[in-house]
Design an enzyme around this catalytic site. Structure first.
Site, short mmCIF file in Angstrom:
data_model
loop_
_atom_site.label_atom_id
_atom_site.label_comp_id
_atom_site.label_asym_id
_atom_site.label_seq_id
_atom_site.Cartn_x
_atom_site.Cartn_y
_atom_site.Cartn_z
N ASP A 182 -1.66 10.63 15.95
CA ASP A 182 -1.59 9.17 15.86
C ASP A 182 -3.01 8.60 15.83
OD1 ASP A 182 -1.31 6.48 16.29
OD2 ASP A 182 0.07 6.67 17.98
N TYR A 276 -0.13 -8.46 9.77
CA TYR A 276 -0.66 -7.58 8.73
C TYR A 276 -1.90 -8.22 8.08
CZ TYR A 276 -0.85 -4.45 4.67
OH TYR A 276 -1.26 -3.54 3.72
N LYS A 280 -5.79 -6.75 8.16
CA LYS A 280 -6.57 -6.35 6.99
C LYS A 280 -7.85 -7.19 6.84
CE LYS A 280 -3.92 -2.93 5.79
NZ LYS A 280 -4.39 -1.55 5.88
N1 LIG Z 1 1.26 0.00 -1.10
C1 LIG Z 1 0.59 -1.12 -1.27
O1 LIG Z 1 0.93 -1.96 -2.13
C2 LIG Z 1 -0.62 -1.42 -0.43
C3 LIG Z 1 -1.35 -2.56 -0.75
C4 LIG Z 1 -2.46 -2.86 0.01
C5 LIG Z 1 -2.87 -2.04 1.04
N2 LIG Z 1 -2.15 -0.93 1.33
C6 LIG Z 1 -2.64 -0.11 2.45
O2 LIG Z 1 -2.86 1.22 1.99
C7 LIG Z 1 -2.61 2.14 3.05
C8 LIG Z 1 -1.59 3.17 2.58
O3 LIG Z 1 -0.42 2.47 2.22
P1 LIG Z 1 0.84 3.13 1.50
O4 LIG Z 1 1.36 2.12 0.59
O5 LIG Z 1 0.51 4.48 1.01
O6 LIG Z 1 1.81 3.20 2.77
P2 LIG Z 1 2.91 4.29 3.17
O7 LIG Z 1 3.74 3.63 4.20
O8 LIG Z 1 3.58 4.83 1.97
O9 LIG Z 1 2.01 5.44 3.81
C9 LIG Z 1 1.28 5.21 5.00
C10 LIG Z 1 1.29 6.48 5.81
O10 LIG Z 1 0.55 6.22 7.02
C11 LIG Z 1 1.22 6.89 8.08
N3 LIG Z 1 0.92 6.29 9.38
C12 LIG Z 1 1.38 5.13 9.89
N4 LIG Z 1 0.94 4.96 11.13
C13 LIG Z 1 0.17 6.04 11.43
C14 LIG Z 1 -0.55 6.45 12.58
N5 LIG Z 1 -0.58 5.68 13.69
N6 LIG Z 1 -1.21 7.61 12.55
C15 LIG Z 1 -1.18 8.39 11.44
N7 LIG Z 1 -0.51 8.05 10.33
C16 LIG Z 1 0.16 6.89 10.32
C17 LIG Z 1 2.70 6.71 7.73
O11 LIG Z 1 3.50 7.64 8.43
C18 LIG Z 1 2.70 6.89 6.24
O12 LIG Z 1 2.97 8.22 5.85
C19 LIG Z 1 -2.12 1.31 4.23
O13 LIG Z 1 -3.18 1.09 5.11
C20 LIG Z 1 -1.67 0.02 3.58
O14 LIG Z 1 -1.73 -1.07 4.47
C21 LIG Z 1 -1.03 -0.59 0.62
#
Ligand SMILES: NC(=O)c1ccc[n+]([C@@H]2O[C@H](COP(=O)([O-])OP(=O)(O)OC[C@H]3O[C@@H](n4cnc5c(N)ncnc54)[C@H](O)[C@@H]3O)[C@@H](O)[C@H]2O)c1
Length: 376
Positions: A182, A276, A280
């Site tokens: 974590d 959120y 960010k």
């Molecule tokens: N998908 C989008 O459109 C988008 C847009 C802007 C920013 N983001 C950011 O990009 C990053 C990745 O997003 P994503 O879309 O791949 O999300 P996702 O939910 O598909 O993957 C995120 C991963 O992080 C893991 N995670 C969560 N909490 C955790 C912790 N405490 N320790 C370890 N792992 C943990 C989850 O289990 C998951 O597998 C995130 O920070 C998200 O906020 C995503």
């Protein structure tokens, strides 16, 4: 021009590697023109021998010092280990620019690190958090394609998905390990980085990608517990990843790359997502603070700010009734559903660049990657 041609001809005969600063684009290499007079031929032969001798002498010194040598389009990291110049992120022409003048120019900025020195470490090692799926998985695979060894993290319950990512990286010929844990726990983050260093041999690149998005109906109803849960992963988790990766990089003394996950929402808030959005915005502040502080260690710190990237975070089973992928999320956040959408490898491509030696001059930036829905 003739001299270079002549030198190259002799080098090829001797099958000798060619020095980076002596390499010219092959388009500029021509065949020796026939010489009209005997005197001119003698003169040319003398120049060829002289030039070849200097090249071979330089080669010996280089081999001895274990510095870069270039074999046409391939780069030797250390003697015996090879990677394409694409994997290194350096073109042969870029390598050719190692003049003292260029080094002086580099030193004018706060980041004085010569990208050559950074690439001298054999194979660089990256650690990507939240890499069991989505953007993190795509980044891990892309860095493996780029020639890095990669440690992947996610929460313990995603062990199977992490193991599949490790297998996929190994299938690309790179070393990989799963480091479940974590990121919001300092103890676990320290233990994870220690394991990466122990098993893979160091840490050159940290991608603090792990993040969560939780549905909040309104700030009016957001509880302290909900608020803290988002902050713990998105802000504390990113801070801990930055902090402990940087400590390791400072210890190693060879610089490094730290990259965080920001968001479109870190620049323009979305509806119904106060915690959120705030988390960010904090990642941007953290990116800039860390970039200022770590510059003296030749560590660059940047973050990516994606728009709609099609991952499980924003996909929903209701998307079919809402007219397309991610539309449920977008409607909920007050964003028009016709915004451009992209797949995770698009973000991985940006990270791939930031990690390359040639990106040494990019730091403190939170880079939009959103199909043009928001400009800074
Ligand atoms: N998908 C989008 O459109 C988008 C847009 C802007 C920013 N983001 C950011 O990009 C990053 C990745 O997003 P994503 O879309 O791949 O999300 P996702 O939910 O598909 O993957 C995120 C991963 O992080 C893991 N995670 C969560 N909490 C955790 C912790 N405490 N320790 C370890 N792992 C943990 C989850 O289990 C998951 O597998 C995130 O920070 C998200 O906020 C995503």
């Amino acid at each position: 021009m003739t001299r270079i041609t002549c030198w190259k001809t002799l080098s090829e005969t001797n099958r000798s590697p060619i020095f980076g600063f002596l390499v010219l684009p092959s388009s500029k290499l021509a065949i020796l023109e026939p010489c009209s007079s005997l005197r001119a031929r003698g003169h040319r032969l003398l120049s060829c021998l002289l030039f070849s001798g200097v090249a071979l002498l330089c080669l010996q010194i280089t081999s001895f010092l274990r510095l870069f040598v270039v074999k046409t389009d391939r780069v030797v990291w250390r003697i015996g280990e090879t990677a394409t110049s694409e994997q290194l992120g350096l073109s042969t022409v870029a390598l050719a620019h190692s003049s003292p003048r260029q080094k002086d120019i580099m030193k004018l900025g706060k980041l004085s690190r010569d990208p050559f020195l950074m690439a001298q470490s054999t194979v660089r090692i990256a650690f990507v958090t939240g890499a069991a799926r989505g953007i993190g998985e795509a980044i891990a695979l892309r860095l493996a394609d780029d020639g890095l060894d990669v440690a992947v993290n996610d929460i313990a319950s995603k062990g199977e998905e992490l193991a599949a990512v490790v297998k996929a990286i190994e299938a690309k010929g790179r070393r990989a390990i799963a480091v479940p844990g974590d990121v919001s726990s300092e103890e676990e983050t320290i233990a994870m980085i220690d394991k990466v260093v122990k098993v893979l041999g160091g840490l050159d690149v940290m991608v603090a990608n792990a993040g969560i998005f939780r549905i909040e109906l309104s700030l009016l109803d957001t509880s302290v517990e909900e608020w803290e849960t988002t902050m713990a992963t998105n802000v504390r988790g990113t801070m801990l990843s930055f902090k402990h990766a940087a400590r390791q990089m400072v210890k190693q003394g060879r610089g490094g790359r730290i990259i965080g996950a920001c968001s479109y929402a870190g620049k323009k808030p979305m509806l119904s997502a106060a915690s959120y959005n705030t988390s960010k915005f904090a990642v941007r502040g953290l990116t800039q603070s860390a970039a200022m502080e770590f510059a003296k260690y030749d560590i660059t710190v940047n973050s990516y700010a994606p728009g709609a990237i099609l991952t499980p975070m924003i996909l929903s089973t209701d998307d079919a009734i809402n007219g397309g992928p991610a539309n449920t999320f977008l409607k909920y956040c007050g964003i028009p559903t016709d915004v451009p959408k992209a797949d995770p490898p698009v973000v991985a491509g940006l990270v791939s660049y930031l990690v390359k030696p040639e990106a040494y001059f990019v730091t403190g930036q939170c880079i939009n990657i959103n199909g043009g829905i928001l400009f800074d």
